[in-house]
Design an enzyme around this catalytic site. Structure first.
Site, PDB file in Angstrom:
ATOM      1  N   HIS A 158      -6.242   9.737  -0.624  1.00 30.32           N
ATOM      2  CA  HIS A 158      -6.955  10.062   0.614  1.00 30.32           C
ATOM      3  C   HIS A 158      -6.028  10.432   1.846  1.00 30.32           C
ATOM      4  O   HIS A 158      -6.170  10.305   2.998  1.00 30.32           O
ATOM      5  CB  HIS A 158      -7.418   8.484   1.123  1.00 30.32           C
TER       6      HIS A 158
ATOM      7  N   HIS B 271       0.916  -1.346  -0.086  1.00 35.29           N
ATOM      8  CA  HIS B 271       0.003  -0.308  -0.120  1.00 35.29           C
ATOM      9  C   HIS B 271       0.976   1.250   0.003  1.00 35.29           C
ATOM     10  O   HIS B 271       1.542   1.408   1.039  1.00 35.29           O
ATOM     11  CB  HIS B 271      -0.901   0.042   1.203  1.00 35.29           C
TER      12      HIS B 271
ATOM     13  N   ASP C 151      -7.347   1.769   2.959  1.00 39.41           N
ATOM     14  CA  ASP C 151      -6.879   2.591   4.011  1.00 39.41           C
ATOM     15  C   ASP C 151      -7.751   3.916   3.774  1.00 39.41           C
ATOM     16  O   ASP C 151      -7.412   4.946   4.383  1.00 39.41           O
ATOM     17  CB  ASP C 151      -5.408   3.187   3.855  1.00 39.41           C
TER      18      ASP C 151
ATOM     19  N   ASP D 241       0.994   5.071  -0.241  1.00 47.57           N
ATOM     20  CA  ASP D 241       0.329   6.401  -0.307  1.00 47.57           C
ATOM     21  C   ASP D 241       0.834   7.402  -1.421  1.00 47.57           C
ATOM     22  O   ASP D 241       2.134   7.826  -1.353  1.00 47.57           O
ATOM     23  CB  ASP D 241       0.354   7.155   0.980  1.00 47.57           C
TER      24      ASP D 241
END
Length: 1006
Positions: free
Chosen positions: A575, A259, A371, A261
């Protein structure tokens, strides 16, 4: 017998740590190291390789914050190592914890070919297996000195201009070393068994079987010759490692994952490099480990690899073709799903899925959002309309008040669409397949007795890194092991197929998936949120007028420009960008990007409107909103009728001090404090403001959450409040038709302007705040004389109802929530709307009337500004502008219409002719959200619309142009196989819509 369990367990910990793990590399020689520190931003690979390097010693500090250093390591494999496996150990100065949050590197060969990434849990590069001895080694490392920006207090490291130049890291081990595979395997054997043993009941026979096998293994190890005795030690473990899992064991689908970001505690440009490092590592693992499957989401990140690292991209494409490197999620980025508007949320899927279809001819059926901070209730039908049917997330497990009751379930959205959804019970999207994680997943799984499959996203994430060879080694041992859940590498699609098959009657959850945490992300970084909202509406206008001009005049449609701009706006809905939880660097760049995007879109709009209006001196009003306004049709242009009923809005003095605004529809009284003490709907003879209160009230709270400064607002912030009632100035505004109030508080200053447009039932509140507070939250309050048990908040393609009471802990936890353009409250027959042009966070509370009447009143408060200090210590500092409108007497239809109006004000220009809309709709309950040309360049017109009031509708759409065919499509503008064909008579198209249903029609032009 005597219990020596803890004695053996303690022995295992020490022997592993001090003897066996160090023996993985029994021999080593140092490498020679030289370095070149790149000035400024990262440079192309060729420049980094060719630069003049200077010698540097191990133990030397290096790396100014956000700098890039190119290390060259050279050496010779000793002849004595012939026939053995050799690796380079390259420690840039890592801390062992927090992979992805500190320095990282990408290793290249001298010809520039990328080899693999370096991070704290992945410091090795394979040189040969086996080597012949005497090989010359030369590797180049592009090392990023990303500072550790990990709070909790304020830090200047999140902005390059304030981060300073002090070295962040100290160069660590730089060696060639022999890699002993047998010892490495022994380490994994003992780790897996030790972790499993710790999770088994103390009185279970299996625990003691493992304990005795471990004891025999440790007895077999000669601590002065670990390498020579490792094979013997492994033999003692073979029996307990081969015992199969029980038939009822929980079954875990491990999905290789990192994951990443797209921005957070690092800027966008660094994510480009993070993705390349991770992709290089994962493709290398795929080549070495035939069972391994890796999934990567976010089409934007794939596009970055393609654009910036073509050599890595070639390896990725090869792995995708083998089904081992899997495009996941089908979105442009892992976006926030609360704040993006209807069309923006749809376009996340359009651009994400289209990228994977164009590049790989692969269709994503799952949505991958581990997330994201909660999920809006309009999302299920968007997912279905994009051709997907499954959703994975993990973040709901972070909720602080209530434990979500399901892990696999059907999620039902506002229109009735259901999608199979899974929350991994492992409760992390950075799983490392440790025994404690797997045991937790099995214990935690809520569907026991009905289902037995769950998913574990496996690999280091947030800052990237991905899966490691150690994780793959653990999975091999856990594939079928007594006492443990079983583990198998699978794609997300394979997992969901199994989950759907075994649980056809999964329970249903209706409405939003509200995260009981991170509520302040609806308010932090107001400039970023305004930029997003404005960009969304400018994109609507640009598509609408460009399409209209193309059909009416042949004006060129800006396909490429709109595609690029949409992707830019979608990227910034990631996000940690739109929610305001990134470092200062990210938000500074976002504000600049939004300004550039606005300029480009304004130019597209102006060019299209000039082409439509022609040469002339008639004043034309262009109405981009989906509703007629002042005689100007929706999506059309003509001179304004100016026919609004009612008197003017010139402020009159109020007897008790202050001013009165009255336009024949509303009577507004503003007292000497500059607060609205009356807002009377003259038609209904109904007062909107709760007795004894004042509306348009700015309120200041202390805001210091227990954790996660930019993310959280905790309920105790309400314990203290300061009403801002003192005024510096109050008087008639410069336009002569408004009341202007100036207030000072703390180090800040607020200017409010109240105005009442002629002929309209809305009080406009313009608020400008020069904000210089710290750890405060600013609210704008409207106490309303309404008894309402629930209220409506606009969300994607409709609205969601929330309770105003706190009967249960689930309701009490929703003390801060999201709305788009409006909030609406009503009693049967009469309601009030509060609409906005840039805010999302709000709260709604109830209280008892103060005038002796025992009824309740309801207060709506919009959240304007915050001032957290981490990760951006200057969050929201500066000047901000907000527009709200209070609409007494509003129905839900009025709320929808006024919300669009405040966000899409009319545009005026001069020209020669009126502009007829490309499409008209005969039902105000149906809102057209997009009018555009088809993305494939065919010239077809695409119209997207939805039912907006929450009831059934049978609208007739009338096309204002000739068309030769009509197709109902998905969001990607592809024909729907099972869609009912709309009734079509000439230019008139009649459709049926269920509550909140969205529909996309494609009209083929001859």
């Amino acid at each position: 017998m005597h219990d020596d369990r803890t004695l053996v367990e303690d022995r295992l910990r020490r022997v592993l740590s001090e003897r066996i793990r160090p023996a993985v590399y029994p021999e080593s020689v140092p490498l020679q190291v030289a370095v070149w520190h790149a000035p400024g931003e990262p440079v192309p690979v060729a420049e980094g390789l060719a630069a003049e390097h200077r010698p540097i010693e191990v133990g030397t500090p290096w790396g100014a914050p956000w700098g890039t250093s190119w290390f060259r390591v050279t050496g010779t494999v000793p002849k004595a190592w012939a026939g053995r496996t050799v690796e380079a150990l390259l420690d840039l100065g890592f801390e062992q914890d927090l992979p992805g949050f500190q320095c990282e590197g990408l290793v290249h060969r001298p010809d520039g070919t990328p080899v693999k990434g370096l991070n704290p849990r992945n410091q090795w590069v394979r040189i040969g297996d086996p080597v012949t001895g005497g090989e010359r080694v030369c590797l180049h490392i592009e090392a990023a000195a990303n500072p550790l920006v990990f709070g909790p207090g304020p830090t200047p490291l999140g902005e390059k201009e304030t981060a300073g130049s002090a070295p962040q890291y100290t160069l660590g081990r730089m060696d060639l070393a022999v890699f002993d595979d047998t010892v490495w395997e022994l380490v994994l054997d003992l780790e897996v068994l030790g972790e499993l043993m710790a999770e088994l009941p103390v009185d279970s026979a299996r625990r003691y079987d493992i304990l005795r096998a471990v004891e025999r293994s440790l007895d077999a190890v000669d601590l002065q010759d670990v390498n020579g005795t490792a094979a013997r030690a492994r033999e003692q473990l073979a029996g307990v490692l081969s015992a199969p899992a029980v038939p009822s064991a929980h079954r875990i689908s491990a999905v290789g994952h990192a994951h990443i970001d797209s921005a957070w505690l690092w800027p966008l440009r660094e994510t480009v490099r993070k993705v390349a490092r991770t992709a290089a590592n994962m493709t290398a693992l795929i080549e070495d480990r035939p069972e391994f499957v890796f999934a990567m989401s976010q089409a934007q990140q794939w596009a970055w690899v393609k654009e910036h690292r073509p050599e890595v991209w070639a390896r990725v494409r090869e792995a995708v073709a083998k089904g081992r490197f899997v495009p996941a999620g089908g979105m442009w980025v892992e976006a926030d799903t609360n704040m993006p508007g209807s069309e923006a949320m749809a376009r996340q899927f359009v651009h994400g899925k289209r990228f994977f279809l164009d590049e790989f001819r692969l269709e994503n059926e799952e949505v991958w959002l581990p997330d994201t901070f909660g999920f809006a209730a309009g999302l299920p039908q968007i997912i279905r309309a994009a051709g997907a049917k499954w959703l994975l997330t993990q973040k709901i497990s972070w909720s602080r008040t209530n434990s979500f009751p399901h892990h696999t379930f059907q999620w039902e959205g506002i229109d009735g669409t259901r999608i199979l959804t899974h929350f991994p019970p492992v409760d992390t999207y950075n799983c490392a397949l440790h025994g404690s994680e797997l045991a937790h997943a099995a214990r935690n799984f809520r569907e026991k007795g009905r289902a037995r499959h769950s998913l574990a996203p496996t690999g280091y994430g947030d800052g990237g890194g991905g899966t490691t060879r150690e994780m793959i080694g653990r999975a091999a041992r856990l594939r079928d092991l007594e006492g443990s859940p079983t583990v198998v590498w699978e794609t997300p699609g394979a997992f969901f197929e199994k989950a759907a098959a075994e649980y056809p009657d999964a329970p249903v959850w209706v409405g939003e998936l509200y995260l009981e945490l991170h509520r302040a992300t609806l308010t932090s970084q107001a400039g970023t949120k305004r930029g997003n909202r404005r960009s969304e509406h400018l994109l609507r206008e640009a598509e609408l007028w460009a399409a209209t001009a193309a059909v009416r005049t042949g004006h060129p449609y800006p396909y490429a420009e709109l595609d690029r701009i949409w992707k830019t706006v979608l990227l910034h809905q990631f996000h940690d960008i739109l929610p305001g939880s990134s470092i200062a660097w990210v938000h500074r760049e976002a504000r600049a990007t939004y300004a550039r995007v606005a300029g480009e879109l304004e130019a597209i709009i102006a060019g299209a409107q000039r082409a439509l209006a022609g040469e002339g001196d008639r004043e034309l009003v262009f109405n981009s909103a989906p509703f007629e306004h002042d005689g100007v049709p929706a999506a059309g242009a003509r001179p304004s009728s100016g026919a609004r009923a009612g008197a003017g809005t010139v402020p009159e003095p109020r007897a008790a001090g202050g001013y009165v605004l009255d336009n024949g529809l509303l009577h507004i009284e503003i007292d000497s404090r500059g607060l609205v003490v009356s807002a009377r709907d003259l038609t209904a003879d109904r007062e909107a403001v709760a007795p004894g209160t004042a509306a348009g009230l700015l309120q200041l709270h202390q805001d210091f959450p227990n954790m996660w400064d930019a993310w959280d607002v905790d309920s105790f912030y309400r314990n203290t409040v300061t009403d801002l009632t003192d005024t510096d100035e109050i008087g008639v505004g410069a336009d002569g038709a408004s009341v202007r109030i100036v207030r000072s508080f703390g180090n800040s200053r607020a200017t409010q302007v109240f105005s009442l447009p002629p002929g309209q039932r809305r009080l406009v509140v313009d608020t400008e705040v020069d904000w210089h507070e710290t750890e405060k939250i600013l609210k704008l309050a409207f106490p309303l004389d309404l008894h309402a048990e629930r209220y409506a908040s606009e969300t994607q393609f409709g609205h969601v109802f929330r309770p105003t009471h706190t009967n249960t802990s689930w309701e009490a936890a929703k003390f801060e929530a999201c709305n788009h353009r409006f909030v609406h409250l009503e009693e049967p027959g009469w309601g009030v709307a509060l609409v906005n042009d840039a805010t999302y966070g709000h709260d709604v509370t109830r209280t008892v009337r103060t005038d002796g009447d025992r009824g309740t009143t309801t207060t709506v408060r919009a959240s304007l500004l915050r001032a957290p200090r981490f990760p951006d210590p200057e969050t929201d500092q500066g000047t901000h502008r907000f527009r709200h409108a209070l609409v007494p007497g509003a129905t839900i239809a009025d709320a929808v219409r006024e919300g669009w109006r405040v966000n899409l004000p009319e545009r005026r220009t001069t020209g020669a002719q009126d502009v007829a809309p490309l499409v008209t709709v005969d039902d105000d309950a149906v809102v057209v959200t997009a009018v555009k040309l088809a993305d494939d360049g065919s010239g077809d017109v695409v119209i997207r619309f939805h039912e907006a009031h929450g009831g059934r509708a049978r609208p007739t759409l009338t096309a204002g142009f000739a068309f030769s065919g009509l197709t109902a499509t998905d969001l990607l503008e592809r024909p729907l196989a099972q869609a009912p064909r709309p009734a079509c008579e000439g230019a008139r198209i009649t459709v049926r819509l269920r509550p909140f249903e969205l529909m996309t029609l494609r009209l083929r032009r001859p």
